[in-house]
Design an enzyme around this catalytic site. Structure first.
Site, PDB file in Angstrom:
ATOM      1  N   HIS A 137      -2.870  32.150 -23.786  1.00 15.10           N
ATOM      2  CA  HIS A 137      -2.123  33.086 -22.943  1.00 15.10           C
ATOM      3  C   HIS A 137      -2.843  33.430 -21.640  1.00 15.10           C
ATOM      4  O   HIS A 137      -4.066  33.542 -21.596  1.00 15.10           O
ATOM      5  CB  HIS A 137      -1.840  34.384 -23.720  1.00 15.10           C
ATOM      6  CG  HIS A 137      -3.086  35.151 -24.044  1.00 15.10           C
ATOM      7  ND1 HIS A 137      -3.646  36.077 -23.193  1.00 15.10           N
ATOM      8  CD2 HIS A 137      -3.887  35.108 -25.130  1.00 15.10           C
ATOM      9  CE1 HIS A 137      -4.736  36.581 -23.736  1.00 15.10           C
ATOM     10  NE2 HIS A 137      -4.910  36.015 -24.918  1.00 15.10           N
ATOM     11  N   HIS A 146      -7.822  17.945 -15.446  1.00 15.23           N
ATOM     12  CA  HIS A 146      -7.617  17.158 -16.664  1.00 15.23           C
ATOM     13  C   HIS A 146      -8.245  17.921 -17.829  1.00 15.23           C
ATOM     14  O   HIS A 146      -9.460  18.095 -17.880  1.00 15.23           O
ATOM     15  CB  HIS A 146      -8.250  15.773 -16.531  1.00 15.23           C
ATOM     16  CG  HIS A 146      -7.902  14.838 -17.652  1.00 15.23           C
ATOM     17  ND1 HIS A 146      -8.031  13.476 -17.542  1.00 15.23           N
ATOM     18  CD2 HIS A 146      -7.424  15.058 -18.910  1.00 15.23           C
ATOM     19  CE1 HIS A 146      -7.652  12.900 -18.670  1.00 15.23           C
ATOM     20  NE2 HIS A 146      -7.295  13.850 -19.522  1.00 15.23           N
TER      21      HIS A 146
END
Length: 211
Positions: A137, A146
């Site tokens: 979250h 990446h």
């Protein structure tokens, strides 16, 4: 209705991108890659059509593009080339990925099988959340990042543009990581990192420079 998809890149990473796209119902028109030995040859359920210079012929608004290259700088450059050719960057999400309805996934990003992006997280332009990686979250994942397979990024983490988080790394809640960083495979990041830091270990420490 989703537009047909042109894939840039014909390496191993591209195979996983194509698989995710096909499983999500996308039609693949073909692949572009500068390796002449692959031109005209079958490639993972599709065909390598020719070099990347061929982007120009696809910029008619009837096709989207995804750059299927693992290198952050190379992916950024190629996506810029595609945009200049008039191609819109697609978002590819494997159907076995889990994305919260309040999460934001930006253009050109790909999420592979088992990836999780939780509530109010944001994944930037052209970024990768690889197989089995989790973004919790309120995380802010920058552009051209990446997140490698098996990474766990806890809540409220910020990751700067162009950073690579290596396989199985862990980042504890609230940490801020600068741009262009390298977090080595298996590292556990417990403190903020400045731009272009290179860290490894548990807990993560600066990598030694070999002489």
């Amino acid at each position: 209705m989703m537009l047909p998809l042109l894939v840039v890149g014909a390496g191993g990473h591209a195979k996983v991108v194509i698989d995710a796209a096909l499983r999500s119902g996308r039609q693949i028109v073909g692949v572009l890659d500068d390796d002449a030995s692959k031109h005209g040859r079958p490639f993972y359920s599709t065909t390598v059509l020719g070099p990347v210079a061929g982007l120009e012929r696809w910029g008619d608004g009837r096709t989207e593009c995804v750059v299927a290259v693992g290198s952050n700088p190379q992916r950024q450059r190629l996506q810029s080339d595609a945009a200049a050719a008039g191609l819109q960057a697609a978002v590819v999400v494997h159907p076995c990925a889990c994305v919260a309805p309040t999460a934001i996934i930006s253009a050109g990003s790909v999420l592979f099988a088992g990836a999780i992006v939780n509530a109010d997280a944001r994944v930037g332009l052209g970024s990768i959340v690889n197989t089995g990686a989790s973004v919790d979250h309120d995380c802010m994942i920058g552009d051209w990042v990446h997140v490698a397979p098996g990474v766990a990024i806890c809540g409220g983490v910020q990751i700067g543009e162009g950073t690579l988080v290596g396989v199985g790394a862990r980042i504890i809640p609230g940490v801020k990581i600068g741009r262009g960083c390298l977090v080595a495979a298996g590292a556990v990041v417990c403190r903020d990192l400045p731009d272009y830091a290179r860290v490894a270990g548990v807990p993560a420490r600066p990598m030694e420079t070999k002489r």
